[in-house]
Design a protein around this motif. Structure first.
Motif, PDB file in Angstrom:
ATOM      1  N   PHE A 107      69.551  23.446  56.386  1.00 51.37           N
ATOM      2  CA  PHE A 107      68.889  22.324  57.060  1.00 51.37           C
ATOM      3  C   PHE A 107      69.708  21.937  58.298  1.00 51.37           C
ATOM      4  CE2 PHE A 107      68.031  17.476  56.605  1.00 51.37           C
ATOM      5  CZ  PHE A 107      67.130  17.503  57.642  1.00 51.37           C
ATOM      6  N   ASN A 108      69.111  22.040  59.466  1.00 54.59           N
ATOM      7  CA  ASN A 108      69.804  21.714  60.713  1.00 54.59           C
ATOM      8  C   ASN A 108      69.513  20.266  61.110  1.00 54.59           C
ATOM      9  OD1 ASN A 108      70.912  21.551  63.268  1.00 54.59           O
ATOM     10  ND2 ASN A 108      70.314  23.627  63.841  1.00 54.59           N
ATOM     11  N   LEU A 109      70.443  19.378  60.792  1.00 55.44           N
ATOM     12  CA  LEU A 109      70.288  17.969  61.158  1.00 55.44           C
ATOM     13  C   LEU A 109      70.459  17.734  62.649  1.00 55.44           C
ATOM     14  CD1 LEU A 109      70.975  17.652  58.026  1.00 55.44           C
ATOM     15  CD2 LEU A 109      71.885  15.425  58.647  1.00 55.44           C
ATOM     16  N   TYR A 110      70.983  18.734  63.355  1.00 52.18           N
ATOM     17  CA  TYR A 110      71.337  18.531  64.753  1.00 52.18           C
ATOM     18  C   TYR A 110      70.194  18.877  65.694  1.00 52.18           C
ATOM     19  CZ  TYR A 110      75.508  18.450  62.031  1.00 52.18           C
ATOM     20  OH  TYR A 110      76.414  18.143  61.043  1.00 52.18           O
ATOM     21  N   LEU A 111      69.021  19.127  65.127  1.00 51.31           N
ATOM     22  CA  LEU A 111      67.810  19.240  65.929  1.00 51.31           C
ATOM     23  C   LEU A 111      67.411  17.856  66.439  1.00 51.31           C
ATOM     24  CD1 LEU A 111      65.786  21.635  63.599  1.00 51.31           C
ATOM     25  CD2 LEU A 111      66.856  22.231  65.783  1.00 51.31           C
ATOM     26  N   PRO A 112      66.555  17.774  67.443  1.00 47.61           N
ATOM     27  CA  PRO A 112      66.106  16.460  67.915  1.00 47.61           C
ATOM     28  C   PRO A 112      65.431  15.676  66.788  1.00 47.61           C
ATOM     29  CG  PRO A 112      65.458  18.187  69.445  1.00 47.61           C
ATOM     30  CD  PRO A 112      65.971  18.876  68.221  1.00 47.61           C
ATOM     31  N   PRO A 113      65.537  14.351  66.817  1.00 50.59           N
ATOM     32  CA  PRO A 113      64.867  13.543  65.791  1.00 50.59           C
ATOM     33  C   PRO A 113      63.359  13.764  65.816  1.00 50.59           C
ATOM     34  CG  PRO A 113      66.396  12.211  67.074  1.00 50.59           C
ATOM     35  CD  PRO A 113      66.286  13.528  67.778  1.00 50.59           C
ATOM     36  N   CYS A 114      62.757  13.770  64.637  1.00 52.12           N
ATOM     37  CA  CYS A 114      61.305  13.915  64.569  1.00 52.12           C
ATOM     38  C   CYS A 114      60.633  12.743  65.264  1.00 52.12           C
ATOM     39  CB  CYS A 114      60.843  13.997  63.112  1.00 52.12           C
ATOM     40  SG  CYS A 114      61.287  15.540  62.283  1.00 52.12           S
ATOM     41  N   PRO A 115      59.659  12.988  66.116  1.00 53.03           N
ATOM     42  CA  PRO A 115      58.952  11.885  66.772  1.00 53.03           C
ATOM     43  C   PRO A 115      58.062  11.146  65.793  1.00 53.03           C
ATOM     44  CG  PRO A 115      57.922  13.972  67.310  1.00 53.03           C
ATOM     45  CD  PRO A 115      59.177  14.302  66.535  1.00 53.03           C
ATOM     46  N   ALA A 116      57.549  10.025  66.236  1.00 57.41           N
ATOM     47  CA  ALA A 116      56.679   9.220  65.385  1.00 57.41           C
ATOM     48  C   ALA A 116      55.534  10.065  64.857  1.00 57.41           C
ATOM     49  CB  ALA A 116      56.131   8.027  66.175  1.00 57.41           C
ATOM     50  N   GLY A 117      55.278   9.899  63.565  1.00 54.75           N
ATOM     51  CA  GLY A 117      54.174  10.615  62.945  1.00 54.75           C
ATOM     52  C   GLY A 117      54.545  11.948  62.361  1.00 54.75           C
ATOM     53  N   LYS A 118      55.835  12.352  62.493  1.00 52.61           N
ATOM     54  CA  LYS A 118      56.253  13.633  61.938  1.00 52.61           C
ATOM     55  C   LYS A 118      57.486  13.452  61.062  1.00 52.61           C
ATOM     56  CE  LYS A 118      54.497  16.715  65.547  1.00 52.61           C
ATOM     57  NZ  LYS A 118      54.831  17.831  66.449  1.00 52.61           N
ATOM     58  N   SER A 119      57.461  14.081  59.924  1.00 57.20           N
ATOM     59  CA  SER A 119      58.624  14.120  59.041  1.00 57.20           C
ATOM     60  C   SER A 119      58.424  15.272  58.082  1.00 57.20           C
ATOM     61  CB  SER A 119      58.779  12.800  58.273  1.00 57.20           C
ATOM     62  OG  SER A 119      57.859  12.745  57.205  1.00 57.20           O
ATOM     63  N   PRO A 120      59.472  15.702  57.382  1.00 55.23           N
ATOM     64  CA  PRO A 120      59.293  16.804  56.439  1.00 55.23           C
ATOM     65  C   PRO A 120      58.442  16.462  55.222  1.00 55.23           C
ATOM     66  CG  PRO A 120      61.557  16.696  57.164  1.00 55.23           C
ATOM     67  CD  PRO A 120      60.885  15.440  57.627  1.00 55.23           C
ATOM     68  N   GLY A 121      57.999  15.218  55.091  1.00 50.97           N
ATOM     69  CA  GLY A 121      57.136  14.897  53.958  1.00 50.97           C
ATOM     70  C   GLY A 121      55.826  15.672  54.019  1.00 50.97           C
ATOM     71  N   PRO A 122      55.001  15.434  55.034  1.00 53.32           N
ATOM     72  CA  PRO A 122      53.788  16.253  55.184  1.00 53.32           C
ATOM     73  C   PRO A 122      54.161  17.663  55.601  1.00 53.32           C
ATOM     74  CG  PRO A 122      53.642  14.173  56.397  1.00 53.32           C
ATOM     75  CD  PRO A 122      55.065  14.336  55.976  1.00 53.32           C
ATOM     76  N   PRO A 123      53.385  18.669  55.214  1.00 54.31           N
ATOM     77  CA  PRO A 123      53.699  20.057  55.577  1.00 54.31           C
ATOM     78  C   PRO A 123      53.661  20.272  57.085  1.00 54.31           C
ATOM     79  CG  PRO A 123      52.070  19.961  53.804  1.00 54.31           C
ATOM     80  CD  PRO A 123      52.222  18.568  54.328  1.00 54.31           C
ATOM     81  N   GLY A 124      54.568  21.137  57.552  1.00 51.05           N
ATOM     82  CA  GLY A 124      54.485  21.631  58.918  1.00 51.05           C
ATOM     83  C   GLY A 124      55.078  20.744  59.988  1.00 51.05           C
ATOM     84  N   ALA A 125      55.841  19.738  59.647  1.00 50.92           N
ATOM     85  CA  ALA A 125      56.402  18.869  60.681  1.00 50.92           C
ATOM     86  C   ALA A 125      57.872  19.202  60.892  1.00 50.92           C
ATOM     87  CB  ALA A 125      56.209  17.408  60.289  1.00 50.92           C
ATOM     88  N   GLY A 126      58.788  18.399  60.313  1.00 51.66           N
ATOM     89  CA  GLY A 126      60.208  18.628  60.513  1.00 51.66           C
ATOM     90  C   GLY A 126      60.728  19.801  59.708  1.00 51.66           C
ATOM     91  N   GLN A 127      62.012  20.110  59.932  1.00 55.59           N
ATOM     92  CA  GLN A 127      62.625  21.237  59.242  1.00 55.59           C
ATOM     93  C   GLN A 127      63.080  20.847  57.841  1.00 55.59           C
ATOM     94  OE1 GLN A 127      66.768  22.887  59.719  1.00 55.59           O
ATOM     95  NE2 GLN A 127      65.672  24.277  61.071  1.00 55.59           N
ATOM     96  N   ASN A 128      62.842  21.699  56.890  1.00 55.73           N
ATOM     97  CA  ASN A 128      63.410  21.559  55.554  1.00 55.73           C
ATOM     98  C   ASN A 128      63.394  22.919  54.874  1.00 55.73           C
ATOM     99  OD1 ASN A 128      60.798  21.971  54.488  1.00 55.73           O
ATOM    100  ND2 ASN A 128      60.400  19.782  54.301  1.00 55.73           N
ATOM    101  N   MET A 129      63.753  22.959  53.621  1.00 52.32           N
ATOM    102  CA  MET A 129      63.847  24.214  52.892  1.00 52.32           C
ATOM    103  C   MET A 129      62.529  24.979  52.884  1.00 52.32           C
ATOM    104  SD  MET A 129      65.176  24.628  48.975  1.00 52.32           S
ATOM    105  CE  MET A 129      63.719  23.874  48.233  1.00 52.32           C
TER     106      MET A 129
ATOM    107  N   GLY B 228      61.266  26.767  59.944  1.00 53.84           N
ATOM    108  CA  GLY B 228      60.994  26.865  61.371  1.00 53.84           C
ATOM    109  C   GLY B 228      60.745  25.531  62.038  1.00 53.84           C
ATOM    110  N   GLY B 229      60.830  24.437  61.274  1.00 47.49           N
ATOM    111  CA  GLY B 229      60.599  23.124  61.873  1.00 47.49           C
ATOM    112  C   GLY B 229      61.569  22.842  63.006  1.00 47.49           C
ATOM    113  N   ASN B 230      61.109  22.153  64.041  1.00 41.44           N
ATOM    114  CA  ASN B 230      61.941  21.974  65.237  1.00 41.44           C
ATOM    115  C   ASN B 230      62.438  20.551  65.416  1.00 41.44           C
ATOM    116  OD1 ASN B 230      59.581  20.714  65.904  1.00 41.44           O
ATOM    117  ND2 ASN B 230      59.111  21.990  67.684  1.00 41.44           N
ATOM    118  N   CYS B 231      62.459  19.755  64.345  1.00 44.09           N
ATOM    119  CA  CYS B 231      63.001  18.402  64.427  1.00 44.09           C
ATOM    120  C   CYS B 231      63.611  18.036  63.081  1.00 44.09           C
ATOM    121  CB  CYS B 231      61.931  17.389  64.835  1.00 44.09           C
ATOM    122  SG  CYS B 231      60.605  17.141  63.613  1.00 44.09           S
ATOM    123  N   SER B 232      64.421  17.006  63.078  1.00 46.67           N
ATOM    124  CA  SER B 232      65.066  16.534  61.851  1.00 46.67           C
ATOM    125  C   SER B 232      64.702  15.078  61.611  1.00 46.67           C
ATOM    126  CB  SER B 232      66.586  16.662  61.958  1.00 46.67           C
ATOM    127  OG  SER B 232      67.219  16.007  60.867  1.00 46.67           O
TER     128      SER B 232
END
Length: 650
Positions: A448-470, A474-478
């Motif tokens: 998990f790369n925490l050093y990616l840019p912060p996820c913008p509003a409306g995106k997080s690893p909770g819903p599929p396909g947004a931030g990076q997680n296990m 390929g997610g491009n935000c943390s």
């Protein structure tokens, strides 16, 4: 990376001392401390013969029992008229009970658990809840409701004494009165003291006692305030709390009464966020720094609840002898989900922690019971088992974590699965770190790369396909804001520790390295490049080498999951081969093909003879280049450090 730190407005902690490990008489024939406390079963909470009193916290209106009206009816009515009246009164009461907010929350939790089961931690199969179980919880919570006298947990804690219990009925608790308490309260401004870093305005124990909700949503202040002086500057010998008063809230138990930990949620932010961080808020700001502070409260038990959304720590245990955390979840607390400091006789089990910018769980500066004491006196003062620590900068972190036994844990979807170190040691008694036992754990998918840019509003690893997680590499935000620098893609490292045993673990799919071991010379911790050596007992800038001796790695399965599937690490074992370090050894480990020959390492040949292992004169040039480059980058902000780029999948 120089900006990676706790928020500037955070409170400064006082210098801490290890508590007296002996049991203390706290009345009613009970003792606190001296051992891990025993959990008192929920079903005994209303037992009047048990030591102490039980305080029940609930939400919503508490209906009045119909007993008095029924008693009055028995004097006025007879026969069928009496029966009709009694039925009517009971129906009315039961209707009000079922409409109560806590009972409604309980029923919602029971319905979901009956349909889908529930998990104490994310990696385990769902646990079933039978109809009989559900009825038992429902009936007992209705009994508890009749005894509910509080709507705020802090109020119940404040009224509690030694040996008491607090049962919190289901609901989301935001503690409005505690939130309204001033932060950096002028009323306590004079109650600050010098800590290990000098005149920093550290909050004294008197400060915490007088202004308990300045820093904390819920504060358990365990001992009376005294006029005993606190050494200024702090004493080098940290054995014994210098200003300890008698127990006033020791052997206190705090627990939820739901079937699942999440049925009772303590929330320091907006409950509408659920188990997520505010996307795009860098860093997020919540109502208080600490969710539950356990300060000098020997024998404390916390069970069956969730703590989320705090600026620093979800649960913070300090200067406490005897502590049990069981069936607790901690999500999106900005520094640590769980933090203990200078603790003894502690057990952390059956927990789940995620979404922290430093570590999901952190037992730091634990009682120095390993290499520092004679062999006959050694024991593990802190035990951590059967927990998930994930989706954080580190799953486990412990600066100067000494004599900690870590087993049956899952560390995954972190930047770094496990770290114990000395390079952040100033202010942490017990230097240098030593004597942890890490066995029978799983370290996997720590990419998990925490050093990616912060996820913008409306995106997080909770819903599929947004931030990076296990599940979405390929997610491009943390959605987690880092507060420490860690090497992306690493299962475990020992950054300047001695006499640690890493055995019988599984390490797989950590794209950079399975494990790292390297020395941290004292001159980087104290002396010219660090802090004043007089502030850190045992630190001597003339010692070279000084840390990373006698660490053993054996019986580990590298690149293979417990089910036998193959998922190689980038490199299984990595060592800096520091000149003069002795006793580090690797033996009886297997690699991706199930044999010793398939183990990968740097250097290519690692010493297997513990008694004759020694760092070479030349050292490991590539390792030295990487470590020195990263140190310069952290300390001066120049150069390059490769740790913040996600490695290629091996």
């Amino acid at each position: 990376m120089l900006a990676l730190a706790a928020p500037a407005a955070a409170h400064v902690e006082r210098a801490s001392y290890w508590p007296d490990p002996a049991p203390e008489n706290v009345g009613a024939g009970q003792t606190a401390g001296g051992a891990v406390p025993q959990y008192r079963d929920l079903w005994t909470a209303l037992d009047k013969a048990a030591p102490g009193n039980t305080r029940v916290v609930c939400q919503g209106t508490v209906p009045t029992s119909p007993k008095k009206k029924i008693k009055k009816a028995r004097k006025q009515l007879h026969g069928k008229a009496l029966k009709r009246k009694v039925r009517k009164l009971n129906r009315s009461y039961n209707k009000k009970v079922n409409a109560n907010a806590s009972i409604a929350a309980l029923n919602a939790g029971l319905k979901d658990a009956r349909s889908h089961g529930f998990k104490l931690r994310a990696s385990q199969p769902a646990l079933a809840v039978t109809k009989k179980d559900a009825e038992r919880f429902r009936d007992y919570n209705k009994k508890l409701l009749a005894h509910c006298g509080y709507h705020a947990i802090q109020a119940a804690v404040t009224d509690s004494h030694n040996n008491d219990r607090i049962v919190v009925m289901p609901g989301v608790y935001t503690e409005p009165a505690s939130r309204a308490a001033p932060t950096h309260d002028p009323a306590c401004a004079t109650l600050v003291e010098t800590n290990d870093h000098g005149a920093t305005g550290a909050l004294s124990y008197k400060y915490q006692a007088k202004c308990p909700n300045d820093q904390n949503l819920i504060a358990v202040i365990g001992r009376a305030v005294t006029n005993k002086p606190v050494p200024q500057p702090p004493a080098l010998d940290r054995h014994g709390i210098p200003d300890a008063g008698p127990c006033i809230r020791c052997n206190l138990q705090l627990e939820g009464s739901g079937v699942r930990p999440e049925d009772v949620t303590i929330d320091g932010g907006d409950p509408a966020l659920g188990d997520h961080s505010p996307p795009g808020d860098n860093p997020p700001r919540y109502a208080k720094d600490v969710g539950i502070r356990v300060d000098r409260a020997d024998g404390f038990v916390v069970r069956d609840l969730k703590v989320r959304h705090f600026n620093e720590h979800g649960i913070y245990q300090t200067e406490t002898d005897g502590f049990l955390l069981d069936r607790v979840k901690m999500s999106y607390n900005s520094e640590y989900g769980f933090l203990s400091f200078v603790a003894d006789h502690s057990l952390i089990e059956n927990c789940d922690a995620w979404g922290s910018g430093d570590a999901a769980v952190y037992p730091g500066a634990t009682a120095d019971l390993g290499d520092a004491v004679p062999a006959a006196q050694r024991r593990y003062g802190t035990e951590m088992r059967t927990c998930d620590a994930h989706h954080s900068a580190a799953g486990f972190s412990g600066t100067d974590s000494n004599a900690v036994w870590i087993h049956q844990m899952n560390f995954y979807d972190n930047t770094l699965g496990y770290t114990t170190d000395v390079f952040t040691a100033p202010g942490h008694p017990g230097f240098p770190q030593d004597s942890n036992l890490v066995e029978n754990n799983n370290f996997y998918d720590n990419n998990f790369n925490l050093y990616l840019p912060p996820c913008p509003a409306g995106k997080s690893p909770g819903p599929p396909g947004a931030g990076q997680n296990m599940d979405n590499p390929g997610g491009n935000c943390s959605d987690v804001v880092p507060t420490v620098p860690e090497p992306v893609g690493t299962g475990l490292w020992i950054a300047g520790g001695n006499h640690n045993i890493i055995r019988n673990n599984h390490f797989w799919n950590n794209w950079r390295r399975g494990t790292m071991t390297f020395a941290v010379p004292d001159q980087l911790v104290c002396g010219p490049a660090g802090v004043d050596p007089s502030l850190l007992s045992g630190c001597n800038p003339t010692n070279t080498p000084s840390t990373s001796f006698n660490n053993q790695f054996y019986g580990n399965k590298m690149g293979v999951a417990p089910d036998g599937s193959q998922h190689p690490n980038g490199t299984d074992f990595w060592w800096d081969d520091f000149l003069g370090n002795t006793g580090n050894c690797w033996h009886d480990n297997t690699g991706v093909n199930g044999n010793a020959a398939s183990v990968t390492s740097a250097p290519a040949s690692l010493p297997s003879d513990c008694a004759n292992s020694i760092g070479t004169v030349i050292g490991n040039p590539l390792a030295d280049q990487e470590l020195i480059g990263c140190f310069v980058y952290f300390s001066q902000g120049i150069g390059n450090c490769p740790w913040f780029t996600t490695p290629a999948k091996p």
